[in-house]
Structures are given as C-alpha cells and as structure tokens.
Design an enzyme around this catalytic site. Sequence first.
Site, short mmCIF file in Angstrom:
data_model
loop_
_atom_site.label_atom_id
_atom_site.label_comp_id
_atom_site.label_asym_id
_atom_site.label_seq_id
_atom_site.Cartn_x
_atom_site.Cartn_y
_atom_site.Cartn_z
N ASP A 142 45.06 41.93 36.90
CA ASP A 142 43.85 42.76 36.89
C ASP A 142 42.59 41.89 36.86
O ASP A 142 41.58 42.19 37.49
CB ASP A 142 43.88 43.70 35.69
CG ASP A 142 43.14 45.00 35.96
OD1 ASP A 142 42.60 45.17 37.06
OD2 ASP A 142 43.09 45.86 35.06
N LYS B 101 38.00 41.53 31.42
CA LYS B 101 38.05 41.05 32.82
C LYS B 101 36.82 41.49 33.59
O LYS B 101 36.39 40.82 34.53
CB LYS B 101 39.34 41.51 33.51
CG LYS B 101 39.58 43.02 33.56
CD LYS B 101 39.12 43.64 34.85
CE LYS B 101 39.40 45.12 34.88
NZ LYS B 101 38.95 45.77 36.12
N SER C 108 35.21 44.62 44.10
CA SER C 108 34.88 44.62 42.67
C SER C 108 33.40 44.88 42.45
O SER C 108 32.54 44.07 42.82
CB SER C 108 35.26 43.27 42.05
OG SER C 108 34.73 43.14 40.75
N GLY D 46 45.37 47.97 36.28
CA GLY D 46 45.62 47.52 37.63
C GLY D 46 46.67 46.41 37.67
O GLY D 46 47.54 46.38 36.81
N ALA E 169 40.34 51.16 44.13
CA ALA E 169 40.37 52.48 44.77
C ALA E 169 40.32 52.37 46.29
O ALA E 169 41.00 53.13 47.00
CB ALA E 169 39.21 53.32 44.26
N ASN F 151 31.87 44.90 39.58
CA ASN F 151 31.35 43.96 38.59
C ASN F 151 31.01 42.62 39.24
O ASN F 151 29.96 42.04 38.95
CB ASN F 151 32.36 43.78 37.46
CG ASN F 151 32.44 44.99 36.56
OD1 ASN F 151 31.59 45.22 35.72
ND2 ASN F 151 33.46 45.82 36.77
N VAL G 4 28.35 52.30 38.65
CA VAL G 4 28.31 51.68 37.32
C VAL G 4 29.23 50.46 37.28
O VAL G 4 30.41 50.55 37.64
CB VAL G 4 28.73 52.69 36.24
CG1 VAL G 4 28.82 52.00 34.88
CG2 VAL G 4 27.74 53.85 36.19
#
Length: 329
Positions: A245, A192, A255, A137, A141, A257, A280
């Site tokens: 990124d 990251k 994000s 990145g 998306a 995460n 995930v």
Amino acid sequence: MERVAVIGGGSWATALVKILSENKVQVNWWLRNPEDVQHLLHYQHNPRYISGVTFDLTYVHPATDLIHCIKEAKWIILAVPAAFLHTALVPLANCTFEDKILVSAIKGMIPHQNILVTDYLEQTFNVPSTHQCVIAGPCHAEEVALEKQSYLTIGSCDLEHAEQFCRLLRNRYVKASPLDDIEGIEYCAVMKNIIALACGICHGLGYGDNFQAVLVSNAMHEINTFLHAIMPVPRDLSGSAYLGDLLVTAYSQFSRNRTFGNMIGRGYTVKSAQFEMNMVAEGYYAVESIHEMNKKLQLEMPITEAVYRILYEKVSPAVEIQILKEKFK
C-alpha cells in the site's frame, strides 16, 4: 441476498460500488448531492468521479436519504474523507449501527481528535471492534475502473466477518484476503499517505528515483518505529497491506497524496493545491494528527516532521528536504 450501503460519492466509493454491483450485490449508494443522484438514475454513471464506469441500476440504488440507505443493509461501507466523516454521520442516532457491520474504506484520522476511524465509531456510535472492518490496498480506484489486477486486504478483529466481506469483493480482477491486524492496517494507511506527500514534494523539487527509493526505505523504518510504540505486536510489514500500500501510494500517478505533494514541491501554496486538485489528500490532515500524537511519544520521525513543517509551518520545501536528506542512510 446481501445488501450493502456505501456512504460517499468519491472515486473509491465509485470503485467499490462497481465491484459489488458486478458481483450482483444489492448496493444502497448514498451521495450528498441530489444532482449527482439524478444523474446516476438517468445516465447510470457518476458525473464527478470515474465517469467511464456504467452501473446496472438493478443492483445500484443511489439516494440522498442516509437513514434509508443504512436501514436495510447489513454492511455499511464508509468512503468519505476522514475530515468530513462526522459531518456526514451527524443525522444518525448512536444506535443506528446496531447489529450492522461497518467497513471503513477511509485511510485517514479524525482531525483534532487524533483518533482512528474505528475508534471514532466505537466512541460515538457504540460499534464494537468485532463489528468493524477496514479495507487496505494496494489498490487505486482508477485501476479498478480499468479492471487491472488488484489486491485488497480486509482487516478485522473477527476474521469470519473479514472473510465474509472478502467474498463480496472477489472477482476476476480483485483478490481479497482477511487479516486480523486492524489497527496496524489503519495506522499504516495513515502513515503511507504522509510518506506519499513527502515523495511528491521531493519529485516536485526535482529529486529523482534514486532519492525516492532511499526516502521510502527510511519511511519503512519510521512506520515500524511508530507502530511498535503504539502497539508492539508481531507483524510482517513486507506484506501487501503495509509495504504494498505504501509503494503504490508513493509511486503511482493515481496517488492524490503524491500529486498534492508534487504541487507543493513545485511552489503551490496549500490552499491553491487543494483548490486545483478538487479532491482530498488525506495525508494533509493525517500529518497534523501524527505530529500531535508524537508530542507525547517523542519518537524520531524525521519524514513526518518535515512534511508537517512544510505544510503547517510554511517552511520552504527546498530547505526542509535539504535538512531531511542529511538524516538518511
């Protein structure tokens, strides 16, 4: 005419299919669920992810037959979570990818083996590094779906292959550039996600932007320490494939995460957070792999180790971050 196979039905796979098909590239799109394939064939959109994007079936060919999807394609994009890659590719013979170029859109490591996706492909399917690329990145998306200006870096040992793939992606809202630091890009993408988990945990605990800025600054030092120990080659970590990124994953509302970490900071258990997200978070698996690697390296990686203890040893996030913040400058 170029033909690309996209393996995976998630949000990033959906975004890549959008980019390619709008550039009039023929895309064989493999999805595991037959119902999703039928839905795409009837309604021209993915029912599970980024459902607002409509596909032109002149260029997009959804199917559940993995071997058929791959057979006629020159480029194979892997866009399934790293933890499930082996399961997805089990039906394939080790010579399946002969004369094809594999492109990893996966920002994670193979669990338990603790290896990069590119290493897994070389060891399992005899795909040489010169026939592999990785996508970096910063690019979410969801913003691709909204056609927000986005930048991608395509890493490969073979810059000609990287440039060829860049040409398939470039359009009015996507700029793509080649880079030869394929391993650096992959490891940085893994790291990251771990940092984004830490940022989310701190946000969930009530820490503000000031602290998150210090966290990300210290994280760059940690990433640099790790990359230098793994492969000490000159690289500018201020580039968009590295710092860019990291920033978008650490700060963005999109994000997963960061979202996962935020839930942990707010008191969710790992299982309850995974269940509620229904997506995930690659960082969850990645932090275990990096932790295992660091047993041999013995590097000072306080953020990674803090996240590992919170997720795998069930240490209180409040206690762990209290200890971590004392190590920051």
